[in-house]
Design a protein around this motif. Structure first.
Motif, PDB file in Angstrom:
ATOM      1  N   MET A   1       0.819  -1.194   0.000  1.00 13.41           N
ATOM      2  CA  MET A   1       0.000   0.000   0.000  1.00 13.41           C
ATOM      3  C   MET A   1       0.865   1.261   0.000  1.00 13.41           C
ATOM      4  SD  MET A   1      -2.997   1.103  -0.036  1.00 13.41           S
ATOM      5  CE  MET A   1      -4.304   2.031   0.624  1.00 13.41           C
ATOM      6  N   GLN A   4       2.077   2.260  -3.378  1.00 18.48           N
ATOM      7  CA  GLN A   4       1.037   2.888  -4.188  1.00 18.48           C
ATOM      8  C   GLN A   4       0.873   4.359  -3.820  1.00 18.48           C
ATOM      9  OE1 GLN A   4      -2.205   0.204  -3.419  1.00 18.48           O
ATOM     10  NE2 GLN A   4      -1.982  -0.757  -5.418  1.00 18.48           N
ATOM     11  N   ARG A  10       0.413   4.839  -9.958  1.00 14.81           N
ATOM     12  CA  ARG A  10      -0.154   3.577  -9.469  1.00 14.81           C
ATOM     13  C   ARG A  10      -1.348   3.829  -8.558  1.00 14.81           C
ATOM     14  NH1 ARG A  10       4.421   0.012  -6.949  1.00 14.81           N
ATOM     15  NH2 ARG A  10       2.644  -1.354  -6.626  1.00 14.81           N
ATOM     16  N   ALA A  11      -1.236   4.836  -7.705  1.00 17.87           N
ATOM     17  CA  ALA A  11      -2.334   5.136  -6.782  1.00 17.87           C
ATOM     18  C   ALA A  11      -3.585   5.562  -7.535  1.00 17.87           C
ATOM     19  CB  ALA A  11      -1.896   6.225  -5.799  1.00 17.87           C
ATOM     20  N   THR A  12      -3.394   6.372  -8.563  1.00 14.89           N
ATOM     21  CA  THR A  12      -4.538   6.820  -9.358  1.00 14.89           C
ATOM     22  C   THR A  12      -5.162   5.653 -10.110  1.00 14.89           C
ATOM     23  OG1 THR A  12      -3.509   8.992  -9.601  1.00 14.89           O
ATOM     24  CG2 THR A  12      -5.297   8.463 -11.120  1.00 14.89           C
ATOM     25  N   TRP A  14      -5.071   2.537  -9.195  1.00 16.83           N
ATOM     26  CA  TRP A  14      -5.744   1.734  -8.170  1.00 16.83           C
ATOM     27  C   TRP A  14      -7.096   2.351  -7.818  1.00 16.83           C
ATOM     28  CZ3 TRP A  14      -6.230   3.375  -2.891  1.00 16.83           C
ATOM     29  CH2 TRP A  14      -6.707   2.390  -2.026  1.00 16.83           C
ATOM     30  N   TRP A  15      -7.127   3.681  -7.651  1.00 12.20           N
ATOM     31  CA  TRP A  15      -8.387   4.368  -7.359  1.00 12.20           C
ATOM     32  C   TRP A  15      -9.374   4.193  -8.506  1.00 12.20           C
ATOM     33  CZ3 TRP A  15     -10.831   8.195 -10.114  1.00 12.20           C
ATOM     34  CH2 TRP A  15     -11.940   8.772  -9.508  1.00 12.20           C
ATOM     35  N   LEU A  17      -9.673   1.851 -10.687  1.00  9.62           N
ATOM     36  CA  LEU A  17     -10.252   0.507 -10.783  1.00  9.62           C
ATOM     37  C   LEU A  17     -11.532   0.388  -9.962  1.00  9.62           C
ATOM     38  CD1 LEU A  17      -7.087  -1.770 -10.623  1.00  9.62           C
ATOM     39  CD2 LEU A  17      -8.606  -1.408 -12.588  1.00  9.62           C
ATOM     40  N   ASP A  18     -11.573   1.088  -8.853  1.00  9.72           N
ATOM     41  CA  ASP A  18     -12.775   1.058  -8.013  1.00  9.72           C
ATOM     42  C   ASP A  18     -13.764   2.163  -8.339  1.00  9.72           C
ATOM     43  OD1 ASP A  18     -11.938  -1.159  -6.562  1.00  9.72           O
ATOM     44  OD2 ASP A  18     -10.905   0.068  -5.064  1.00  9.72           O
TER      45      ASP A  18
END
Length: 96
Positions: A1, A4, A10-12, A14-15, A17-18
């Motif tokens: 985590m 990310q 990567r964080a964006t 990951w966000w 995707l949800d």
């Protein structure tokens, strides 16, 4: 985590995707992740001193006679250690 959070791309992703139903918010979220990274990363230490930086500092603040003497001394040292290439470069720099 943590990786990310320190990598806004990567964080964006990951966000996103949800939150695929909110593509218009992705740019703002990416900005927030960039700001968050800046807050979380430790400050980089200043560049350490080097011999070259110290000599540069002395030369930049020295009176002309001191500057000429130091350049002459460095040129002799370079030549004495068979580094004529450095002596020539120093001569070229000293003219500027």
């Amino acid at each position: 985590m943590c990786a990310q959070l320190l990598d806004p791309l990567r964080a964006t992703a990951w966000w996103f995707l949800d939150n695929t139903d909110k593509p218009t918010e992705a740019v703002e979220v990416a900005r927030h992740f960039r700001e968050l990274r800046e807050l979380l990363l430790p400050e980089e230490p200043p560049d350490p001193d080097t011999v070259g930086k110290l000599v540069d500092e002395l030369l930049s603040s020295a009176e002309p006679p001191v500057r000429r003497h130091l350049i002459h001394t460095l040129r002799r040292a370079f030549t004495g250690f068979e580094r004529q290439d450095l002596a020539e470069r120093l001569t070229s720099l000293a003219r500027h």
